[in-house]
Structures are given as structure tokens and as C-alpha cells.
Design an enzyme around this catalytic site. Structure first.
Site, mmCIF file in Angstrom:
data_model
loop_
_atom_site.group_PDB
_atom_site.id
_atom_site.type_symbol
_atom_site.label_atom_id
_atom_site.label_comp_id
_atom_site.label_asym_id
_atom_site.label_seq_id
_atom_site.Cartn_x
_atom_site.Cartn_y
_atom_site.Cartn_z
ATOM 1 N N SER A 1 23.929 2.851 14.711
ATOM 2 C CA SER A 1 23.326 1.809 14.455
ATOM 3 C C SER A 1 24.987 0.875 15.563
ATOM 4 O O SER A 1 26.435 1.350 15.581
ATOM 5 C CB SER A 1 22.953 0.367 13.818
ATOM 6 N N THR B 1 13.749 2.354 2.986
ATOM 7 C CA THR B 1 14.406 3.252 3.656
ATOM 8 C C THR B 1 15.470 3.202 2.842
ATOM 9 O O THR B 1 16.828 4.353 3.873
ATOM 10 C CB THR B 1 14.617 2.886 5.100
ATOM 11 N N LYS C 1 9.539 9.661 15.786
ATOM 12 C CA LYS C 1 8.188 8.086 16.880
ATOM 13 C C LYS C 1 9.072 7.923 18.227
ATOM 14 O O LYS C 1 8.355 7.928 19.754
ATOM 15 C CB LYS C 1 8.976 6.443 16.585
ATOM 16 N N SER D 1 15.985 -2.629 15.695
ATOM 17 C CA SER D 1 17.078 -1.548 15.025
ATOM 18 C C SER D 1 15.705 -0.091 16.019
ATOM 19 O O SER D 1 16.619 0.743 16.447
ATOM 20 C CB SER D 1 17.492 -0.991 14.383
ATOM 21 N N CYS E 1 25.842 5.352 11.588
ATOM 22 C CA CYS E 1 25.256 6.615 11.068
ATOM 23 C C CYS E 1 26.182 7.768 12.382
ATOM 24 O O CYS E 1 26.195 9.191 12.224
ATOM 25 C CB CYS E 1 23.776 6.920 11.306
ATOM 26 N N GLU F 1 30.258 4.171 5.931
ATOM 27 C CA GLU F 1 30.472 2.714 6.965
ATOM 28 C C GLU F 1 29.832 3.106 5.250
ATOM 29 O O GLU F 1 29.785 1.466 5.359
ATOM 30 C CB GLU F 1 28.925 2.819 7.597
ATOM 31 N N HIS G 1 18.842 12.111 14.122
ATOM 32 C CA HIS G 1 19.421 11.236 12.947
ATOM 33 C C HIS G 1 17.473 10.637 11.949
ATOM 34 O O HIS G 1 17.017 10.140 13.054
ATOM 35 C CB HIS G 1 20.403 10.603 13.114
ATOM 36 N N ASP H 1 0.478 -1.130 0.168
ATOM 37 C CA ASP H 1 -0.290 -0.017 -0.069
ATOM 38 C C ASP H 1 0.914 1.492 -0.311
ATOM 39 O O ASP H 1 1.520 1.248 0.482
ATOM 40 C CB ASP H 1 -0.570 0.107 1.268
ATOM 41 N N ASN I 1 17.523 7.669 3.036
ATOM 42 C CA ASN I 1 18.354 7.266 4.498
ATOM 43 C C ASN I 1 19.655 7.802 3.278
ATOM 44 O O ASN I 1 20.349 7.261 2.385
ATOM 45 C CB ASN I 1 18.848 6.501 5.121
HETATM 46 P P1 HMG Z 1 8.496 -2.894 7.952
HETATM 47 O O1 HMG Z 1 8.315 -4.505 8.716
HETATM 48 O O2 HMG Z 1 8.671 -3.072 6.856
HETATM 49 O O3 HMG Z 1 6.998 -1.875 8.118
HETATM 50 O O4 HMG Z 1 9.802 -2.511 8.198
HETATM 51 P P2 HMG Z 1 6.598 -1.813 9.809
HETATM 52 O O5 HMG Z 1 5.450 -3.216 9.029
HETATM 53 O O6 HMG Z 1 6.994 -1.802 10.810
HETATM 54 O O7 HMG Z 1 5.598 -0.331 8.985
HETATM 55 C C1 HMG Z 1 6.220 0.128 9.009
HETATM 56 C C2 HMG Z 1 4.888 1.716 9.620
HETATM 57 O O8 HMG Z 1 4.389 1.643 8.746
HETATM 58 C C3 HMG Z 1 4.361 1.197 10.699
HETATM 59 O O9 HMG Z 1 4.536 3.048 11.028
HETATM 60 C C4 HMG Z 1 2.728 0.482 9.925
HETATM 61 O O10 HMG Z 1 1.921 1.157 11.099
HETATM 62 C C5 HMG Z 1 2.150 2.079 8.973
HETATM 63 P P3 HMG Z 1 3.844 2.186 12.913
HETATM 64 O O11 HMG Z 1 3.401 1.369 13.138
HETATM 65 O O12 HMG Z 1 5.492 2.065 13.315
HETATM 66 O O13 HMG Z 1 3.526 3.845 13.904
HETATM 67 N N1 HMG Z 1 1.917 1.217 8.040
HETATM 68 C C6 HMG Z 1 1.100 2.137 7.136
HETATM 69 N N2 HMG Z 1 0.705 3.189 7.874
HETATM 70 C C7 HMG Z 1 -0.445 3.210 6.828
HETATM 71 N N3 HMG Z 1 -0.943 3.153 5.733
HETATM 72 C C8 HMG Z 1 -0.370 1.144 5.661
HETATM 73 C C9 HMG Z 1 0.533 1.368 6.195
HETATM 74 N N4 HMG Z 1 0.830 0.121 6.565
HETATM 75 C C10 HMG Z 1 1.677 0.103 7.758
HETATM 76 N N5 HMG Z 1 -1.340 0.650 4.932
HETATM 77 C C11 HMG Z 1 11.169 -1.037 8.852
HETATM 78 C C12 HMG Z 1 10.207 -1.197 8.852
HETATM 79 C C13 HMG Z 1 11.917 0.707 9.548
HETATM 80 C C14 HMG Z 1 11.785 -1.689 10.291
HETATM 81 C C15 HMG Z 1 12.143 -1.629 7.529
HETATM 82 O O14 HMG Z 1 12.170 -0.993 6.561
HETATM 83 C C16 HMG Z 1 13.982 -1.452 8.141
HETATM 84 O O15 HMG Z 1 14.865 -2.522 8.691
HETATM 85 N N6 HMG Z 1 14.071 -0.133 7.576
HETATM 86 C C17 HMG Z 1 16.372 -0.402 7.855
HETATM 87 C C18 HMG Z 1 16.185 -0.311 9.393
HETATM 88 C C19 HMG Z 1 16.080 1.084 9.803
HETATM 89 O O16 HMG Z 1 16.015 2.277 9.215
HETATM 90 N N7 HMG Z 1 16.346 1.543 11.612
HETATM 91 C C20 HMG Z 1 15.752 2.539 11.975
HETATM 92 C C21 HMG Z 1 15.702 2.741 12.980
HETATM 93 S S1 HMG Z 1 17.978 2.178 13.298
HETATM 94 C C22 HMG Z 1 18.679 3.441 12.671
HETATM 95 O O17 HMG Z 1 18.232 4.308 12.282
HETATM 96 C C23 HMG Z 1 20.298 3.002 11.869
HETATM 97 C C24 HMG Z 1 20.779 3.153 10.653
HETATM 98 O O18 HMG Z 1 19.872 4.463 9.802
HETATM 99 C C25 HMG Z 1 21.347 2.525 10.579
HETATM 100 C C26 HMG Z 1 23.148 3.746 10.859
HETATM 101 O O19 HMG Z 1 23.251 3.750 11.899
HETATM 102 O O20 HMG Z 1 24.394 3.194 9.732
HETATM 103 C C27 HMG Z 1 19.398 2.360 10.182
#
Ligand code: HMG
Length: 388
Positions: free
Chosen positions: A308, A152, A242, A201, A111, A79, A233, A29, A275
């Protein structure tokens, strides 16, 4: 002595995909991508850009001949560097025409790498007040096609000139920081995509913010009312929200509304780029100060850095008188507005392109890449860079 950001600029590649179209292609979606994750567009990196060229493109618009004389330290936070040994800062120093009397090094901690660079540079300038330090943050975020992390991804670079008597923002002394060993996101040496425990994460990020903000409050006796805005970040633009939202529940409505509104402004560029790992927090800062006309000199901005693995830091800066005159807002907006949308098929083809690893020679033309500095090829394992 005041030390802080004297100049700041960014670069993003000239191609992007529309997140609605990416969602449709993946059978998701579109609202999940645009609302749930909070991304509208995602930068696509052509084979002619890498972390070196992106950083050089971000920096070369920024610095002038006087800066060239004074820069004696280049610290490159990344990185997704191009070499396990040689620092990307060396290539950029040459591409920018910096003098030989420069220390050029790379910092790494996911990051957080650029925040580490900034804190190192602050100490350096305190000891060497006439020096300027060029901080580079450049990354290509890759999780893989059709993976949960794909939405992302992104790429781009931020360049910051740190000096005494800065014209944009003075960094304050009080900071809180912490390190905890967590396997929330990592990239083994042999992999060109990150490994990630996505939900964990998110939790680590949220916990780090709670810890560091709590400790900061305790240490300084300051509260949200002492802040004009907070920048985070941003691995995706919903993430900072969040972390922040639960803390605003018992805060005066006017303070909570202002921080929430300015949080939105601080996501402006990130929503269009994705990102950029080490540069994401600083792209968010740039989004805020280039898009909010009501900020004023003396305003305090809080910044939450999270890398991370994990290392985090909460620190602050005060906007300087006339800071608006030293921004490059029109150029940054034009850079984003002039990008070209590519189809999902074209994005996938770019994503899968690789440089040869057998020592053979490949040459790339710069004709399809509007950036001044580009990767013109590789020969005998040596990348060839050109400045048009
Ligand atoms: P996911 O499992 O695909 O998504 O992974 P989800 O099911 O958690 O859904 C995401 C959001 O969309 C949720 O919102 C859903 O409800 C919503 P929330 O409940 O959390 O508020 N949603 C909808 N909203 C409206 N209409 C809809 C709908 N369906 C769902 N129809 C995840 C998401 C970010 C985990 C994934 O993309 C991922 O693994 N990304 C990479 C990791 C990441 O970015 N982590 C962030 C924190 S760690 C960090 O910041 C460090 C980093 O930058 C690395 C570094 O330091 O180098 C990553």
C-alpha cells in the site's frame, strides 16, 4: 548466472483465534469471515514475540554453519519494526550467531518491503556470486479490536536465503513494477494500528495487478498458459482471487482451472495465519510449493507483490530440479498444527498488552512460549532477547 531462493522457511506464533468465534463475538455472520474474506484462523501474538523474535525463529531452523560463513548481507523487510533507527536485522544477526562481516539493514514500503529486499539482493549476488543474502520478512498486522480491518490481522515471519545456483527457485530477469502515491493504507509514526481506506485499498490492489500483468504480457509476450501457478500478496485470501478472476474470463478453460485450483492451494497457510504484511506473498509461495504435489521442476510461478501507498511488482521464478527435497514441509505443518486456540477474551487481552515506555524493567518467562527465541523483557528501553 542463476540467482534465487536456496532455502525458505516461516514462523507463526503459537496462539490463534477461530474466525467463526471472532465473527460471533463481533455480531457478524461467520460466512463473511470464512467465505467473504476467506480466513479460518488468525495468529495471536504473545507479548514474548515481536518482529525480531519471529524473524529469528523463522531463520534459525533454516541456516547451517556453511550458510553462516557465506551470509554477508541481512535485509529485513518490515513495516512494524521495533525501532525508528536501529535495524531489526542487527538483533537477528546476533541471535543467529552470524559473523561480524555482515551488512544488516531494514527496508520499508508496506507489504512490498521484502520484494524490494529480494530485488536488491539479486543485484548484490550478481556482483558477489559467492555471497548469500538472508532476507527476513516479519510483521504484526494490527488494525484494532472490533474494527473492519480486525478480520485481516495476523502475524508471522518468513526467512529466505538467496544465492547463486539456488536449490528451490531461480528468479527470472523480467519484472514489471510501478509506484503511485495513494492513501489506501498507512501508519503514522505515532500510531500502533494502521489507518486504512479498505475499499479503496482493494481497488488499488486490483488496479496494480491489472497494470503490472498487462505490462508484463506486453513486454514478454507470455500469457497465462506459460504459468503453472500465480501467487499473490494475501492481506486476506479472497484478495488475490478478486484481482485474478476478471483476467481469466477469456482464457482456455484448462488454463483457468489450473490457475484457480493452484491459487486455492497457495492460500493454505495464509488462511490459518492472517496477514503478515511483508511476508504474505512468500507465505503464499510456501503454501503452494509445500502443498501441491503436481508441480514440477521447470514450472514457472508468477508472483504479485503489492505494498500500500503504493508500490507493486510482478515477477517470476522457475522451480529447480529436486526443489521438494529442500523444503521443510513437515516442520511447517507441525508448527501450525501444534498451535493453541485462545478465546476471544484471551486474544483481546494479548492485543492490549504493552511494553513499558518509561524505561522501567519488565521480565517475561519463556515457559509459556514454545518458540526457541523470545522476548525476555525490557530494561531502560532496551529489549532483551533470549534463545533457549
Ligand atoms: P468490510 O467492509 O468489513 O467487508 O471490509 P465487506 O462488506 O466488503 O465484505 C467482505 C466480503 O465478504 C465481500 O465479498 C462480501 O460480499 C462478503 P466481495 O463482495 O468483495 O466478494 N460477505 C459475505 N460472504 C458470505 N456470507 C456473508 C457475507 N457478508 C459479507 N454473510 C475489508 C473488508 C477487507 C475492506 C476490511 O477488512 C479492511 O479494511 N481490511 C484491511 C485492508 C486490506 O486488507 N486491504 C486489502 C488490499 S490493500 C493490501 O493488500 C495492503 C496491505 O496488506 C497493507 C500493506 O501493504 O502493508 C493491507
Amino acid at each position: 548466472m542463476k540467482i534465487g531462493i536456496d532455502k525458505i522457511g516461516f514462523y507463526a506464533p503459537h496462539m490463534y483465534v477461530d474466525m467463526v468465534k471472532l465473527a460471533e463475538a463481533r455480531g457478524d455472520d461467520p460466512l463473511k469471515y470464512t467465505k467473504g474474506i476467506g480466513q479460518d484462523e488468525m495468529a495471536v501474538t504473545p507479548i514474548t514475540q515481536d518482529t525480531v523474535t519471529m524473524a529469528a525463529n523463522a531463520a534459525h531452523q533454516l541456516i547451517d554453519d556453511k550458510d553462516r560463513e557465506q551470509i554477508d548481507y541481512v535485509i529485513f523487510g518490515t513495516e512494524t519494526g521495533i525501532d525508528h533507527s536501529k535495524s531489526a536485522a542487527i538483533y537477528v544477526s546476533r541471535l543467529l550467531g552470524l559473523k561480524k562481516q555482515v551488512r544488516a539493514v531494514e527496508t520499508k514500503q508496506a507489504c512490498y518491503g521484502t520484494t524490494a529486499a529480494i530485488q536488491l539482493a539479486k543485484g548484490y549476488i550478481a556482483l558477489n556470486p559467492e555471497s548469500k543474502v538472508l532476507i527476513l520478512a516479519s510483521d504484526i498486522a494490527r488494525y484494532g479490536l472490533a474494527t473492519p480491518g480486525e478480520v485481516t490481522q495476523g502475524s508471522g515471519a518468513v526467512a529466505i536465503l538467496l544465492s547463486q545456483d539456488p536449490r528451490i527457485m531461480t528468479l527470472e530477469k523480467e519484472t514489471t513494477f510501478q509506484t503511485e502515491d495513494s492513501m489506501d493504507f498507512w501508519r503514522p509514526i505515532y500510531s500502533d494500528v494502521a489507518f486504512v481506506d479498505g475499499k479503496y485499498s482493494n481497488d488499488r490492489y486490483i488496479d496494480f495487478f491489472a497494470d503490472l500483468w498487462g505490462e508484463y504480457k506486453e513486454k514478454t509476450k507470455r500469457d497465462f498458459a506459460d504459468f503453472a501457478a500465480l501467487c499473490f500478496h494475501l492481506p486476506y485470501t479472497r484478495m488475490g482471487e478478486k484481482a485474478l478472476k476478471p483476467h481469466l474470463e477469456n482464457v482456455a478453460e484448462s488454463v483457468a482451472n489450473q490457475l484457480t485450483e493452484r491459487y486455492k492451494t497457495s492460500t493454505t497457510y495464509n488462511r490459518l495465519v492472517g496477514n503478515i504484511y511483508t511476508g504474505s506473498l512468500y507465505l503464499s509461495l510456501l503454501s503452494l510449493i509445500e502443498n501441491d504435489d503436481n508441480l514440477a521442476a521447470g514450472d514457472r510461478i508468477g508472483m504479485f507483490s503489492y505494498g500500500s501507498g503504493s508500490v507493486g511488482e510482478f515477477f517470476t521464478g522457475i522451480l529447480e530440479e529436486g526443489y521438494q527435497d529442500h523444503l521443510n514441509t513437515a516442520n511447517h505443518k507441525a508448527l501450525l498444527a501444534n498451535r493453541k486456540e485462545v478465546t476471544i477474551k484471551e486474544y483481546e487481552a494479548e492485543f492490549l498488552k504493552e511494553l513499558p515506555t518509561d524505561g522501567s524493567t519488565v521480565e517475561y518467562s519463556g515457559d509459556n512460549d514454545p518458540a526457541d527465541i523470545y522476548l525476555a523483557g525490557i530494561t531502560e528501553h532496551m529489549r532483551q532477547y533470549k534463545n533457549k
